[in-house]
Design a protein around this motif. Structure first.
Motif, short mmCIF file in Angstrom:
data_model
loop_
_atom_site.label_atom_id
_atom_site.label_comp_id
_atom_site.label_asym_id
_atom_site.label_seq_id
_atom_site.Cartn_x
_atom_site.Cartn_y
_atom_site.Cartn_z
N ILE A 652 40.88 45.99 27.84
CA ILE A 652 40.64 44.61 28.30
C ILE A 652 39.15 44.33 28.37
O ILE A 652 38.69 43.21 28.08
CB ILE A 652 41.31 44.39 29.68
N ALA A 653 38.38 45.38 28.74
CA ALA A 653 36.92 45.23 28.82
C ALA A 653 36.25 45.28 27.45
O ALA A 653 35.01 45.29 27.38
CB ALA A 653 36.33 46.32 29.71
N PRO A 664 34.22 46.33 37.32
CA PRO A 664 34.93 45.33 38.14
C PRO A 664 36.45 45.41 38.00
O PRO A 664 37.18 45.27 39.00
CB PRO A 664 34.38 43.99 37.63
N LEU A 665 36.92 45.62 36.77
CA LEU A 665 38.37 45.74 36.60
C LEU A 665 38.91 46.98 37.32
O LEU A 665 39.97 46.94 37.94
CB LEU A 665 38.71 45.81 35.11
N PHE A 667 37.62 48.33 39.93
CA PHE A 667 37.55 48.04 41.36
C PHE A 667 38.78 47.24 41.81
O PHE A 667 39.38 47.54 42.86
CB PHE A 667 36.28 47.26 41.67
N LEU A 668 39.19 46.26 41.04
CA LEU A 668 40.34 45.45 41.41
C LEU A 668 41.63 46.28 41.43
O LEU A 668 42.46 46.14 42.34
CB LEU A 668 40.48 44.28 40.43
N VAL A 669 41.77 47.16 40.45
CA VAL A 669 42.98 47.99 40.41
C VAL A 669 42.99 48.96 41.59
O VAL A 669 44.03 49.17 42.24
CB VAL A 669 43.06 48.74 39.07
N LEU A 670 41.84 49.57 41.89
CA LEU A 670 41.77 50.49 43.03
C LEU A 670 42.06 49.76 44.34
O LEU A 670 42.73 50.30 45.23
CB LEU A 670 40.40 51.16 43.08
N ALA A 671 41.56 48.52 44.47
CA ALA A 671 41.83 47.76 45.69
C ALA A 671 43.32 47.46 45.83
O ALA A 671 43.88 47.53 46.93
CB ALA A 671 41.03 46.45 45.66
#
Length: 1003
Positions: A652-653, A664-665, A667-671
Motif C-alpha cells: 500500500i505504501a 504511519p500505516l 502505527f495504525l495497525v499496531l494501534a
C-alpha cells in the motif's frame, strides 16, 4: 663456522637444560594418570577448569594447579578456552553487521561448550519461572537473551569480539526497555493504581447489576405460579423465575470475577510510587468495605439455589401431570403445591415495597460513593444548579449531596423497622399471634405452644428462616453501603479527594515488596503471556500444606543433620515439577539450537534466522498441554495475520520502502491491535506475537533499504524480499510453536485435566481450613474470648486476618479452576472420555460450600455485639451451651474435607464407610432447653435473625457436603474390603467371594 659452532653449542645447552628440567620434574599425579587412562587429553581438562581460574574449588582445584594441569591465570570463558586449545590461529575473519568479527573456521569444542551452558541456563531459568510466577516476564526476557547470545557465541574467535556483541545486544535490550518506560511515563501514563481504579469501577458496576438482578428475581415470585413454564425463542422451556435466576447467576459470577481481580491487583497498587488521592491504607480499607457488601449480596444470591432445591425436593419444577405422589392423589398434590406457592406469593408481595425501597437506596449509595471517590462523574442537573426545598429536603436527596448520608441512614432504619410486616403475614398464615409488644410477653402462652408446633414442622420452619434470612442479609448489605458512604464522606471532608499528592510506600511495604520478588505469593498473572491465556491466578497454599512430616526422617537435632537437610532440599528440587518443566523447555530449546552447533547446519541456522523459533519456544512453552495447543493455534494464527498485514502495509505504501508511508500505516495497525489487546486480554500472547512479527518483517526491509544488501547480509543472514521473508517468518514461528507443543506432550503430557484435578483437591483443602477458622471464630464470638477486634494482636483480629486471606484464596482458586476447565476441550483425548460434567458439578458444589461457610462467618458477627443487652446475652448463652456439644461434628466436617482433598490430589480411592456427619437439629435442641427461646417475642432480635441465617446455611452446607462426597467417590472410587457368603455346602463348607472380583476398590 663460528656461527655454526655457537648455534650448536646453544642447542646443546638448551637440550641439557631440558634434560635437567625433565629429571627434576615430578611424576604425574594419580588424578592425571586416571584422566589419561580414560583416553582424554589434559588439554581438554585444562580448558574445562579455565572457567574456574579465579575461584578455589576445594582441594581438587589446588591439586590440579600443583600438578600443572590448571594454570594460575585469571578468569576466562570456558568456550574461548576450548577454542584456543583446539583451534589453529584464525587467519581470516568475517565482519558481521554488529561490527564484531566472526570466525571462519567451525570449532566443535566451542559449539559443544555453548550448547551445554545454554541447556543448563534455560533449564534452571525456567524452573525459576515455574516456581515463581511473578518472575515469568523477566525469565522470558532472560531466555531470549540467552538464546541469541548462546547460538551466536561459537561464531566469535576471541573474547573481545564476544564482549562487543553482548554489549551491543544489551544496549539493544536496554534501549527497548528505556523507550517503553519513557513512553509509559509520558504518553498516556497508566499505573497499577489505574488498573485497581478500573477494577473498582467494574466492582461498583457489578454490585449494582447484582442488586438489580436480585430485585427482579424476588419480584418474579410475587404473582401466580412462580415456576410457570414459558417457551423462549430458542425453544427452551423456562419460567419467569428461571429466566431471572439465570440472569442473577450471571451477575454473581461477574461480581466474583471482579472481586478476585481487585484482590490480586491490590498489592501492586499499594507498593507503587504514584500521584493519587487514596494511599495504600485507604485503598485497603475501601476494598474491605466493598467486601462487607459483597458477602451479604452473595448470600442473597443463594436464594436462587435455596428455592431450586425446594422445588426439586417437592416437585414444584415439574408439570402437574408428572408429579404424582405415591402417597396422595394428583389433585391433593396439586392443591398442596398451589397452597405453598400462594403463601410464598403473599410473603413476597409483602416484602416488595421494603425490598424495593432499600435496594434503590443501596444503588444510590453506591453512586454517591463512586462520585466521592471519582470513579464516576456526577451528572449535571438541567438548567444549572438544583434548588432544594428545605422542608422536603429528604425527598429530594440525590447521590452526591452533602446530606445524603443522613438520607441513606433513614432509609436503612425504615427498612429494619418494617421487617415485622412479612413475619406478621407468616404468623397469620400459620394461625400464630404475632405480639405487637414483645417485651410484655414474659410467660409461655398458647400462641407460643402453637408456634413450637409449627416450627417443628419442616415446611413452617423453612419459611420462617427464609424470611429472616432474606431480611437480615438485605439489611446487612444496606449497612455495608452505609459504611461505604460514611468512609467516602470522611475522605471528602478531610480533603483527600480534592487534590493529588505524591504517594510513597513505607519501609515495611518496601521490605515486603522485595521479599515478594523471591517468595511465592498470591498474585494475578495478567502480565505473563502464559497465564494471560487462561486468565488465572497464582495461589499459594501456605505452610500447613507445603511443610509435611517426613516419615523417613526425624527433625534434625544438630548442625550436621541440618546440613544434611539442606543437601536433601537440593535433591528434592531436582526431582520437583519445577525442574521437570525447566528440563522440558531446555530440551525444546536444544531441539532447535542443535542446528546452530553442527558444522553443516550452522550457516543455515544463521541465514534462515532460526533463532526466532527458539524465541517462540521461550514465549510459547506452557505448563499444560491444553494451554499449549491453544497457544499453538493462537500464535500461528497471529503470525499468519502479521504475514498478510506486513505485505499489505508494504505494498500500500508503494512497495519501495518509503519510511514516510510505511511507518504511519504500521502505527495504525499496531494501534488497532492494542485495542484488541485491551478488549480481549485472553489473546494477549497472540497479539504480542502478531505485533512483534510485523515489526521484524517491516523493520528488516526498511533496514535493507537504508544500509544496503551487502551490509545487511554481512552477519550471515540471507536477504529476502518481503514476499519471501514474511512466509519464511511464518514457517519459523510455526516450527518453534510446534516444537514447544511436542515437548509439552513428550515424554508424558502434563494435562489441564490433571492440573484441574489436583487444584480442585487443593481448593477443598483450603475449604477445610476455612471452615475450621469459621468454626473457631463462631466459638470465640459466643464465648466473648476474642478481645478487641481493633487490636491487631487480639485473637479476634488475628482470626479475622486469616479468614479474609483464606476467603480471597478460595475466590482466586475458583476462578483458576474455571480457567483450566476452558482448556480441557483443547486437549487430545486418548482412552475413555474425560468426566467434564462431573468436574463442573463438583466445582459448583465446592463453590456453594464456600459461599455458605462465608455466610455463616458473616452472619454470626452480631453474636459479639449484643453482650450489653441482658435478654440477648441470655439467649446467646443458651446458644453457646448448645454449640459446645456440636464441636465434634464440626471437626468431623473439617476431617472429611481434608480426606477428600488428599484423595483427589493423589488420585487414590477413599477409605471405606466414609459418611458425612449427620445434620444437627439445633432448633429442636434449643427448644428442649428453653421452650420460649424460639418464641415470637424473639423474632425481631438481631441474634434471632443471625441464628436463622446460620441454620439455613448449615442445612445447605450439609446437603452440598453430601454431593461433594458422592462426586469424589465416583471420580476416585472407594476401597472395598467387604465379603459376603454366596453359597453354603452341606456341612460346614462355605464359599466367600469378593463383591468386586479381582478388585480392591470400586472404580
Amino acid at each position: 663456522m663460528a656461527a655454526t659452532g655457537e648455534k650448536s653449542s646453544d642447542n646443546e645447552s638448551a637440550s641439557t637444560q631440558k634434560k635437567e628440567a625433565k629429571g627434576t620434574e615430578k611424576s604425574p599425579s594419580p588424578l592425571t594418570k586416571l584422566w589419561n587412562s580414560c583416553g582424554l587429553s589434559v588439554t581438554l581438562l585444562k580448558a574445562m577448569f579455565k572457567v574456574f581460574g579465579g575461584y578455589h574449588v576445594g582441594p581438587l582445584n589446588v591439586h590440579l594447579a600443583q600438578s600443572k594441569v590448571l594454570p594460575d591465570n585469571g578468569i576466562q570463558r570456558l568456550r574461548f578456552q576450548a577454542r584456543i586449545q583446539t583451534s589453529q590461529p584464525v587467519s581470516s575473519a568475517n565482519t558481521g553487521a554488529s561490527g564484531s568479527t566472526q570466525a571462519v573456521e567451525y570449532n566443535s569444542s566451542a559449539s559443544a561448550v555453548c550448547g551445554i551452558w545454554l541447556f543448563f541456563n534455560i533449564m534452571f531459568a525456567n524452573a525459576l519461572r515455574f516456581s515463581r510466577p511473578q518472575l515469568q516476564t523477566p525469565v522470558i526476557m532472560y531466555s531470549i537473551f540467552a538464546n541469541v547470545s548462546g547460538t551466536f557465541a561459537p561464531l566469535f574467535a576471541t573474547m573481545s569480539q564476544s564482549i562487543a556483541f553482548v554489549k551491543q545486544l544489551m544496549e539493544a535490550f536496554f534501549a527497548g526497555f528505556a523507550i517503553a518506560t519513557v513512553v509509559h511515563l509520558v504518553v498516556f501514563p497508566r499505573s497499577s493504581r489505574d488498573v485497581v481504579r478500573e477494577g473498582f469501577i467494574g466492582y461498583f458496576a457489578a454490585l449494582k447489576g447484582t442488586i438489580n438482578a436480585q430485585q427482579k428475581y424476588l419480584q418474579s415470585m410475587e404473582h401466580g405460579d412462580m415456576l410457570e413454564h414459558s417457551i423462549t425463542g430458542k425453544g427452551e422451556t423456562l419460567s419467569d423465575v428461571e429466566k431471572a435466576s439465570k440472569n442473577l447467576k450471571a451477575a454473581l459470577a461477574a461480581l466474583g470475577g471482579h472481586h478476585a481481580k481487585v484482590y490480586a491487583d491490590l498489592p501492586f497498587a499499594k507498593r507503587e510510587i504514584a500521584f493519587g488521592h487514596l494511599d495504600a491504607k485507604d485503598t485497603k480499607e475501601l476494598f474491605g468495605l466493598l467486601r462487607s457488601i459483597y458477602l451479604p449480596i452473595l448470600g442473597l444470591g443463594s436464594v436462587v439455589d435455596i428455592f431450586e432445591r425446594l422445588a426439586d425436593k417437592r416437585g414444584w419444577n415439574k408439570p402437574c401431570a408428572q408429579t404424582v405422589d405415591t402417597n396422595s392423589t394428583q389433585e391433593d398434590h396439586h392443591s398442596e403445591r398451589q397452597e405453598e406457592i400462594s403463601e410464598w406469593n403473599e410473603i413476597m408481595q409483602t416484602l416488595h415495597h421494603p425490598f424495593e425501597s432499600v435496594s434503590h437506596a443501596m444503588l444510590q449509595g453506591l453512586d454517591h460513593s463512586a462520585y466521592a471517590f471519582r470513579l464516576a462523574k456526577k451528572p449535571k442537573d438541567r438548567g444549572g444548579k438544583r434548588e432544594v426545598d428545605p422542608e422536603n429536603d429528604a425527598g429530594l436527596m440525590k447521590p452526591g449531596d452533602s446530606k445524603f448520608k443522613e438520607h441513606l441512614c433513614q432509609k436503612d432504619k425504615e427498612f429494619w423497622e418494617s421487617r415485622a410486616s412479612a413475619l406478621r403475614v407468616w404468623c397469620v398464615q400459620k394461625g400464630v399471634t404475632f405480639p405487637d409488644d414483645p417485651e410484655t410477653k414474659a410467660t409461655m402462652t398458647d400462641a407460643d405452644l402453637k408456634l413450637m408446633k409449627v416450627t417443628t414442622q419442616e415446611t413452617g420452619r423453612q419459611q420462617l428462616y427464609l424470611i429472616l434470612y432474606m431480611e437480615y442479609l438485605l439489611h446487612a448489605a444496606s449497612q455495608g453501603v452505609l459504611e461505604l458512604v460514611k468512609f467516602a464522606d470522611k475522605k471528602t471532608e478531610e480533603g483527600v479527594m480534592n487534590r493529588r499528592r505524591l504517594l510513597l510506600p513505607g519501609k515495611r511495604r518496601l521490605k515486603k515488596w522485595i521479599r515478594s520478588a523471591f517468595s511465592v505469593e498470591d498474585s494475578s498473572n495478567d502480565h505473563a503471556p502464559d497465564s494471560a491465556e487462561s486468565e488465572v491466578y497464582s495461589v499459594t497454599l501456605g505452610d500447613a500444606f507445603q511443610q509435611q512430616k517426613d516419615p523417613e526422617h526425624l527433625p534434625p537435632t544438630n548442625n550436621w543433620q541440618r546440613l544434611g537437610n539442606g543437601v536433601r532440599k537440593v535433591s528434592h528440587f531436582l526431582k520437583s515439577n519445577e525442574m521437570a518443566f525447566g528440563f522440558r523447555v531446555a530440551c525444546a530449546t536444544m531441539s532447535i539450537a542443535v542446528v546452530a552447533f553442527l558444522q553443516r547446519t550452522q550457516a543455515f541456522f544463521v541465514a534462515q534466522r532460526l533463532v526466532w523459533a527458539m524465541i517462540m519456544v521461550a514465549i510459547g512453552m506452557t505448563m499444560t498441554s491444553g494451554s499449549g495447543v491453544f497457544g499453538l493455534v493462537g500464535r500461528v494464527t497471529g503470525t499468519l495475520c502479521a504475514t498478510i498485514m506486513s505485505m499489505v502495509i508494504w505494498y500500500i505504501a508503494g512497495g519501495r520502502g518509503i519510511p514516510g508511508a510505511v511507518i504511519p500505516l504500521l502505527f495504525l495497525v499496531l494501534a488497532a491491535l492494542y485495542y484488541c489487546f485491551i478488549k480481549y486480554p485472553r489473546f494477549l500472547p497472540t497479539i504480542i506475537v502478531t505485533q512483534v512479527t510485523m515489526c521484524l518483517i517491516v523493520g528488516y526491509e526498511l533496514q535493507v533499504d537504508k544500509i544496503g544488501i551487502a551490509k545487511a547480509t554481512a552477519s550471515g543472514q540471507a536477504y529476502y524480499p518481503i514476499y519471501e521473508l514474511a512466509p519464511y517468518r511464518l514457517a519459523t514461528v510455526a516450527g518453534g510453536c510446534a516444537v514447544a507443543a511436542v515437548w509439552t506432550f513428550f515424554p508424558y503430557p502434563l494435562t489441564a485435566r490433571s492440573i484441574l484435578r489436583r487444584q480442585l483437591g487443593e481448593s477443598i483443602y483450603i475449604l477445610g481450613n476455612y471452615y475450621s477458622v469459621v468454626h473457631f471464630t463462631l466459638r470465640m464470638r459466643l464465648d466473648s474470648t476474642g478481645g478487641d477486634i481493633n487490636d491487631k494482636q487480639s485473637p479476634a483480629a488475628r482470626l479475622d486476618k486469616v479468614r479474609i486471606n483464606l476467603h480471597s484464596k478460595m475466590v482466586a482458586f475458583l476462578t483458576q479452576l474455571q480457567g483450566h476447565l476452558s482448556f480441557v476441550p483443547w486437549e487430545f483425548s486418548f482412552g475413555g472420555k474425560f468426566p467434564l460434567q462431573e468436574y463442573r458439578d463438583l466445582i459448583k458444589d465446592v463453590q456453594n460450600l464456600f459461599n455458605y461457610m462465608a455466610l455463616v462467618s458473616y452472619s454470626t458477627r452480631d453474636y459479639a455485639h449484643n453482650q450489653d443487652d441482658s435478654a440477648a446475652s441470655a439467649w446467646l448463652n443458651d446458644l453457646s451451651k448448645i454449640t459446645n456439644s456440636i464441636k465434634p461434628a464440626s471437626h468431623e466436617i473439617t476431617k472429611l474435607l481434608v480426606m477428600l482433598s488428599s484423595s483427589l490430589i493423589d488420585g487414590k480411592p477413599l477409605p471405606p464407610y466414609l459418611q458425612t456427619p449427620p445434620n444437627y437439629g439445633l432448633s429442636n435442641k434449643l427448644q428442649e432447653m428453653d421452650p420460649q427461646i424460639l418464641s415470637a417475642k424473639h423474632f425481631l432480635e438481631p441474634g434471632y435473625a443471625s441464628f436463622a441465617v446460620t441454620q439455613v446455611a448449615s442445612k445447605l452446607i450439609n446437603d452440598d457436603l453430601c454431593n461433594v462426597l458422592k462426586r469424589v467417590k465416583r471420580l476416585v472410587g472407594v476401597v472395598d474390603f467387604s465379603f459376603h457368603v454366596v453359597s453354603v455346602a452341606n456341612d460346614s463348607d462355605s464359599t466367600l467371594v469378593h463383591e468386586e472380583s479381582g478388585k480392591g476398590k470400586q472404580d
